[in-house]
Design an enzyme around this catalytic site. Sequence first.
Site: not given
Length: 298
Positions: A148, A172, A244, A247, A270, A279
């Site tokens: 990120r 995150k 992004h 990524r 994630h 994806y």
Amino acid sequence: MNWQTYIKSFQSYLKIERSLSANTIANYSFDLLRLTNYLEAHGISKNPITIGEEEIQLFIYAVSKEVNPRSQARIISGLKSFFSYLIFEDYRTDNPMELIETPKIGRKLPDTLSVQDIDALIAAIDLSKEEGERNKAMLETLYGCGLRVSELITLKISDLFFDEGFIKITGKGNKQRFVPIGTTTQKFIELYKNHVRTHLRIQKGHEDTLFLNRRGKQLTRAMIFTIIKDLAVKINLNKAISPHTFRHSFATHLLENGADLRSIQLMLGHESITTTEVYVHLDRKHLTQIVNQFHPRR
């Protein structure tokens, strides 16, 4: 207490107890500011304790004319969190957001770049400029490790474990993960770190930050966006891209070349594999090739 007092208290709660990122807290705060500006503009004298569902509904209706459903959903989510916090702290007993529905937004498929597009963008970097080697190392890291933008600009020298072939990423919620880093990406980082970064006058507090601006400080998210958009214009790439996008391309290219979803999930950081599953829907041509290659009725 007024709105600002409650909002500051909410911000502290998000940071300390929920360990949310500064960007997420800023988004929540902006949405609350949007609500307070609406109340002030319409002469509605309500504070966080006295405001009711009717006033919230009017605000949401006004917002729906200005933003897309995805942004509207984010605003509603933020407001729900705020009023849930007020209940948690016994400031109020009911949640005025309880009956307000979030708009259906569907699943947005991320944009990706081909390997050729990425190579062209990186090749377009002017290495004769002071920041050229830095920009090349940054884009190679974005694509090579699937970071990120916030993870890229906060990457530390002490997070580089090149002998082991990994870098440590703080993502995150301050969750840490180790991501493999290839020798090509390592080479460009070492080139920048040893031959460009050493000539900067590094500001106090940024001694361990890997990628620095010309003033010796941590780069901003906006600067990374600008670098990438300028390169896209330079090569006449008719796509709206961002950090992004690199990524997303990292994950998509791994999947296309046979990587399993669980491994991609761990590398991207994630929390849920359902986030990574987006994806699978990206390249239907690739899925057709898989069926043709492996299915007994091909």
